[in-house]
Every structure is written in structure tokens, then in C-alpha cells.
Design a protein around this motif. Structure first.
Motif, PDB file in Angstrom:
ATOM      1  N   UNK A 182      22.490  19.134 -11.899  1.00  0.00           N
ATOM      2  CA  UNK A 182      21.046  19.032 -12.137  1.00  0.00           C
ATOM      3  C   UNK A 182      20.536  20.089 -13.118  1.00  0.00           C
ATOM      4  N   UNK A 183      20.970  21.346 -12.957  1.00  0.00           N
ATOM      5  CA  UNK A 183      20.450  22.417 -13.823  1.00  0.00           C
ATOM      6  C   UNK A 183      20.794  22.135 -15.292  1.00  0.00           C
ATOM      7  N   UNK A 184      22.020  21.714 -15.560  1.00  0.00           N
ATOM      8  CA  UNK A 184      22.412  21.419 -16.948  1.00  0.00           C
ATOM      9  C   UNK A 184      21.669  20.190 -17.476  1.00  0.00           C
ATOM     10  N   UNK A 185      21.371  19.249 -16.603  1.00  0.00           N
ATOM     11  CA  UNK A 185      20.628  18.059 -17.041  1.00  0.00           C
ATOM     12  C   UNK A 185      19.229  18.458 -17.516  1.00  0.00           C
ATOM     13  N   UNK A 186      18.547  19.309 -16.724  1.00  0.00           N
ATOM     14  CA  UNK A 186      17.207  19.762 -17.136  1.00  0.00           C
ATOM     15  C   UNK A 186      17.280  20.606 -18.416  1.00  0.00           C
ATOM     16  N   UNK A 187      18.334  21.417 -18.509  1.00  0.00           N
ATOM     17  CA  UNK A 187      18.503  22.262 -19.706  1.00  0.00           C
ATOM     18  C   UNK A 187      18.708  21.395 -20.948  1.00  0.00           C
ATOM     19  N   UNK A 188      19.616  20.444 -20.841  1.00  0.00           N
ATOM     20  CA  UNK A 188      19.991  19.658 -22.023  1.00  0.00           C
ATOM     21  C   UNK A 188      18.943  18.607 -22.394  1.00  0.00           C
ATOM     22  N   UNK A 189      18.235  18.079 -21.423  1.00  0.00           N
ATOM     23  CA  UNK A 189      17.265  17.016 -21.719  1.00  0.00           C
ATOM     24  C   UNK A 189      15.867  17.543 -21.979  1.00  0.00           C
ATOM     25  N   UNK A 190      15.477  18.622 -21.262  1.00  0.00           N
ATOM     26  CA  UNK A 190      14.099  19.120 -21.385  1.00  0.00           C
ATOM     27  C   UNK A 190      14.019  20.555 -21.887  1.00  0.00           C
ATOM     28  N   UNK A 191      15.162  21.207 -22.072  1.00  0.00           N
ATOM     29  CA  UNK A 191      15.157  22.609 -22.521  1.00  0.00           C
ATOM     30  C   UNK A 191      14.697  23.568 -21.441  1.00  0.00           C
ATOM     31  N   UNK A 192      14.738  23.138 -20.174  1.00  0.00           N
ATOM     32  CA  UNK A 192      14.310  24.005 -19.076  1.00  0.00           C
ATOM     33  C   UNK A 192      15.496  24.819 -18.565  1.00  0.00           C
ATOM     34  N   UNK A 193      15.310  26.124 -18.472  1.00  0.00           N
ATOM     35  CA  UNK A 193      16.365  26.961 -17.910  1.00  0.00           C
ATOM     36  C   UNK A 193      16.033  27.211 -16.443  1.00  0.00           C
ATOM     37  N   UNK A 194      16.831  26.614 -15.582  1.00  0.00           N
ATOM     38  CA  UNK A 194      16.545  26.678 -14.145  1.00  0.00           C
ATOM     39  C   UNK A 194      17.793  27.116 -13.392  1.00  0.00           C
ATOM     40  N   UNK A 195      17.562  27.777 -12.258  1.00  0.00           N
ATOM     41  CA  UNK A 195      18.692  28.013 -11.354  1.00  0.00           C
ATOM     42  C   UNK A 195      19.015  26.686 -10.666  1.00  0.00           C
ATOM     43  N   UNK A 196      20.157  26.638  -9.980  1.00  0.00           N
ATOM     44  CA  UNK A 196      20.506  25.408  -9.248  1.00  0.00           C
ATOM     45  C   UNK A 196      19.468  25.106  -8.170  1.00  0.00           C
ATOM     46  N   UNK A 197      18.978  26.162  -7.515  1.00  0.00           N
ATOM     47  CA  UNK A 197      17.945  25.999  -6.488  1.00  0.00           C
ATOM     48  C   UNK A 197      16.690  25.364  -7.104  1.00  0.00           C
ATOM     49  N   UNK A 198      16.257  25.910  -8.243  1.00  0.00           N
ATOM     50  CA  UNK A 198      15.042  25.384  -8.906  1.00  0.00           C
ATOM     51  C   UNK A 198      15.249  23.949  -9.401  1.00  0.00           C
ATOM     52  N   UNK A 199      16.453  23.675  -9.892  1.00  0.00           N
ATOM     53  CA  UNK A 199      16.729  22.321 -10.400  1.00  0.00           C
ATOM     54  C   UNK A 199      16.656  21.289  -9.272  1.00  0.00           C
ATOM     55  N   UNK A 200      17.180  21.659  -8.099  1.00  0.00           N
ATOM     56  CA  UNK A 200      17.112  20.735  -6.952  1.00  0.00           C
ATOM     57  C   UNK A 200      15.652  20.530  -6.548  1.00  0.00           C
ATOM     58  N   UNK A 201      14.869  21.610  -6.530  1.00  0.00           N
ATOM     59  CA  UNK A 201      13.437  21.477  -6.189  1.00  0.00           C
ATOM     60  C   UNK A 201      12.744  20.550  -7.184  1.00  0.00           C
ATOM     61  N   UNK A 202      13.072  20.697  -8.462  1.00  0.00           N
ATOM     62  CA  UNK A 202      12.476  19.816  -9.475  1.00  0.00           C
ATOM     63  C   UNK A 202      12.824  18.356  -9.224  1.00  0.00           C
TER      64      UNK A 202
END
Lengths: 283, 128
Positions: A182-202
Motif C-alpha cells: 500500500x505505501x509504495x502504491x500511494x507513493x508511486x501513484x499520488x506522490x504521497x510518502x506514508x508509513x505502512x501504518x498511514x497507508x493502511x489508514x488511507x
């Protein structure tokens, strides 16, 4: 056979059969193992095992050319579910007489993948008993969570394993991919740098990586169908974090020295005893 | 079976429609039909996921906006499939506010472990 570079790891036995205990045992089994590390999994402590433990081990073995050794207590079960390689054709799926084998969904199979998933779902409802009005509730989370693999993970393969416990009257199910997580998906698609915890919350909040604003419902609505409509428990693991709902209590869990390359989803649902309307949970 | 302007969805795809990407199989078939009005026949389709329903609605809208302005009608959908299509269509019009996941408490994996008890030991011993 294990080569010199292959690490040996004992598969941990869960303290009890709850989803949280399985999560702990899965964590201990994979703690310190690198995503591409070749491992020989030793099942000598195991006398019974659930899909949440078994499927990630199978997926890891398959993608890293690892191996395993098992005691006789579970060897016939492992053989019956075609561990670790699973089946990717309808014929092979339907040949199983006792257990539903591991289903291997391949991106390139396209319509063939959809037909395999249909056959898997049919077999599942036949196994647990097709309670009138409950089929949608069983089908919904599986269909949404498997389509996420091919929509988001960039993985070409997804694994699915279900186990019905007739005496306890519950179904355990696990869906796994070894994609980008999830974290890499948000990074690569939206440019969001998130921890794994934050990515799951998103993901739970429905923050979609796609442009259409009505996307991003899959994880949240599936979790709600499992936990609210069916009264089950649910966990989602990505990278070094997990989300867990058990007995209506939800929490995020830190998993230090653990990193799953992709997403693991495990859940347990009791056997439906009547019609279930999932519509209120679809938003 | 497909007829002149009708596509049987279950036979072209599957009785359970889960994935977005396989809906493209229908797109190809629809494009091949020369008539302006197309019928997607859902006979024998048991279930449509939310994602597949969304993709079907997008497909319908997409063909309506192309030069040929093809009209796609969904027919013979069972009650549950129809309900899913309606739910997704209404959500497309007025999406709901998502849940807030920021307040979910974070715990250590060690917090999930229960302390060993004699009763727990015996349960594990006789499990299954």
C-alpha cells in the motif's frame, strides 16, 4: 532441497485459534526474513494450521523457490490443498474431494481468472452450505479484495485459500499478493510518502490512487461486510503494519523487523444462519 | 449465447463478475456489434462486485458519449445484481463521506499475546 544460502525457520504455533494469535504467530514466523530470502519452513511445531498462517508461507516459497518440511500431522492436509503451489485451472480446483485447494489467480488469464474465481466461490458455497440470501455476503469481500490485487498491486499473481470448519461453523479465508504494497502504491501513484501504518489508514478511509472520486471503497466495505454484516474478524497486513478487527475492537499493530512485500488479508466469518443484506455496508 | 445485439454476460465473462479489468472483454464485444442499441443479458450472472458494477456503469456511459452513441441496456439481472448496480449508480451521483481511520489506536504486536495459562495449555494440547 535447501541449498547453503537457505535459512531454516520454524513455523510458530499460534497460542490459540483467534485471528490475533494467528497474526502473532505469522509475525514470529516471518520476523527478520527478507522478502526475497530463500527459506526452508519447518512445520514440526504445527499440528493444525489456518489459512492466514499457511498462505503467506506458500506464496513466499513459490516466489523465492524456498521449501518446507512437515510432520505427518498436517502433511495430508498440505497435500490436499496442493500446498505450496496451488491450482490455477477449474479442472484441478474441482478434482479436490476433501478440501478446497489454494487458488492461484493469474493476471494474464484474464477471463479465465474470472471463471476460476467463479468456480472457487461455487465450491466454497457448496462446502459451507448455501444459506438462502447469504451468498452476496460471502462473495462480496472475496471479489473486491481479489480485484484490488490486479487493480493496484502490480502483482501478476494472487493467492486465495479458504478453510471451512464444520464443527466450529466458521470459515477462515486468506488472500495474498506479493506486489508493491500500500505505501509504495500511494507513493508511486499520488506522490504521497506514508508509513505502512498511514497507508493502511488511507486505504480504510477510501483514499484512492485512481482519479475517479467514487473509487477506493473495496477495503473498507469488505471489512464492514465481514465484521458488521457477518459478525466476523478481519486483518490486513502490508509492509510492517497490520490492521486488526476482532470482537468489534479495531487496532493498528506495529510489526518491527517484519516486512511483507504486498498485502495479506485474513478473515473469519461464522456460518450465516439466514439472509444477510449487505447493501447498508456498501455505502 | 450471443445474438445480433445481445451479449450474454455469463458466457462471455463468468457467472460471478469480480474484476474491473475483465469488463474490457465486454467492451471489445460491444464495439463489434453494429447496432446502436445493445443488450447486456445478465441471465445466469449470480453476482456482480461493487468494482465490476462500477466498471459496467462506466462502460455504459462511455459508449453513450462516443460518436456512435450506443445505448446499452442491462437485462435479466437477478435482484441482488440489480441492487448492486443501483447502489453503485446512486453512490456515483452522491458519494458518502468516508469513515475516519485516524483515531484507530496503534499497539505493539506484543500487546496481542495472551499470557500462558494452564487452561490455555490444555486447550492447545487437545485442539483439533
Amino acid at each position: 532441497m535447501a541449498n547453503n544460502d537457505t535459512a531454516t525457520r520454524k513455523v510458530e504455533r499460534p497460542q490459540n485459534e483467534n485471528l490475533s494469535s494467528q497474526l502473532v504467530a505469522l509475525y514470529k514466523t516471518f520476523r527478520g526474513i527478507q522478502p526475497s530470502q530463500q527459506v526452508s519452513f519447518d512445520f514440526s511445531l504445527i499440528t493444525w494450521i489456518n489459512p492466514l498462517m499457511l498462505l503467506p508461507i506458500g506464496a513466499h516459497i513459490q516466489t523465492t523457490s524456498g521449501n518446507y518440511s512437515s510432520p505427518s500431522a498436517i502433511s495430508s492436509y498440505l497435500s490436499a490443498i496442493q500446498f505450496p503451489h496451488g491450482v490455477d485451472t477449474i479442472d484441478a480446483l474441482q478434482q479436490s474431494k476433501t478440501y478446497i485447494p489454494i487458488g492461484v489467480l493469474k493476471r494474464q488469464a484474464d477471463v479465465g481468472r474470472e471463471r476460476l474465481e467463479s468456480a472457487f466461490l461455487h465450491l466454497l458455497t457448496t462446502t459451507i452450505g448455501d444459506t438462502p440470501g447469504s451468498r452476496n455476503a460471502i462473495y462480496y469481500p472475496i471479489s473486491e479484495l481479489t480485484t484490488n490485487i490486479f487493480d493496484h498491486s502490480q502483482s501478476d499473481t494472487g493467492w486465495i485459500l479458504a478453510q471451512w470448519y464444520p464443527n466450529k461453523k466458521f470459515l477462515d479465508l486468506c488472500i495474498v499478493d506479493r506486489g508493491r504494497g500500500l505505501a509504495a502504491t500511494y507513493q508511486e501513484e499520488l506522490g504521497l510518502t506514508l508509513t505502512d501504518d498511514e497507508a493502511i489508514r488511507n486505504a480504510l478511509q477510501g483514499v484512492s490512487t485512481k482519479k475517479e472520486r467514487e473509487r477506493g471503497y473495496g477495503v473498507r466495505t469488505s471489512k464492514n461486510v465481514v465484521c458488521k454484516a457477518l459478525g466476523g474478524s478481519f486483518t490486513l497486513i502490508s509492509g510492517s503494519a497490520a490492521y486488526l478487527v476482532e470482537q468489534h475492537s479495531e487496532k493498528m499493530v506495529r510489526l518491527p523487523q517484519f516486512s511483507w512485500p504486498g498485502v495479506i488479508i485474513g478473515y473469519r466469518i461464522p456460518q450465516p444462519d439466514g439472509p444477510i443484506d449487505i447493501t447498508p455496508h456498501l455505502e | 449465447m450471443n445474438t445480433n445485439n445481445t451479449i450474454n454476460v455469463a458466457s462471455v465473462v463468468a457467472p460471478v463478475l469480480s474484476s474491473r479489468d475483465v469488463i474490457s472483454a465486454l467492451k471489445t464485444d460491444i464495439a463489434k456489434i453494429p447496432t446502436q442499441e445493445i443488450e447486456l443479458d445478465f441471465t445466469a450472472v449470480e453476482f456482480v462486485s461493487r468494482s465490476a458494477a462500477h466498471e459496467l456503469l462506466r462502460l455504459k456511459e462511455w459508449f453513450a458519449t462516443q460518436d456512435q452513441k450506443k445505448t446499452i441496456e442491462f437485462t435479466n439481472a437477478n435482484e441482488e445484481v440489480a441492487k448492486m448496480l443501483r447502489t453503485v449508480a446512486s453512490n456515483r451521483a452522491i458519494p458518502k463521506t468516508p469513515e475516519n481511520a485516524e483515531n484507530i489506536k496503534t499497539v505493539s504486536i506484543n500487546d496481542l499475546e495472551t499470557k500462558p495459562t494452564t487452561l490455555g495449555f490444555l486447550r492447545r494440547l487437545f485442539a483439533n
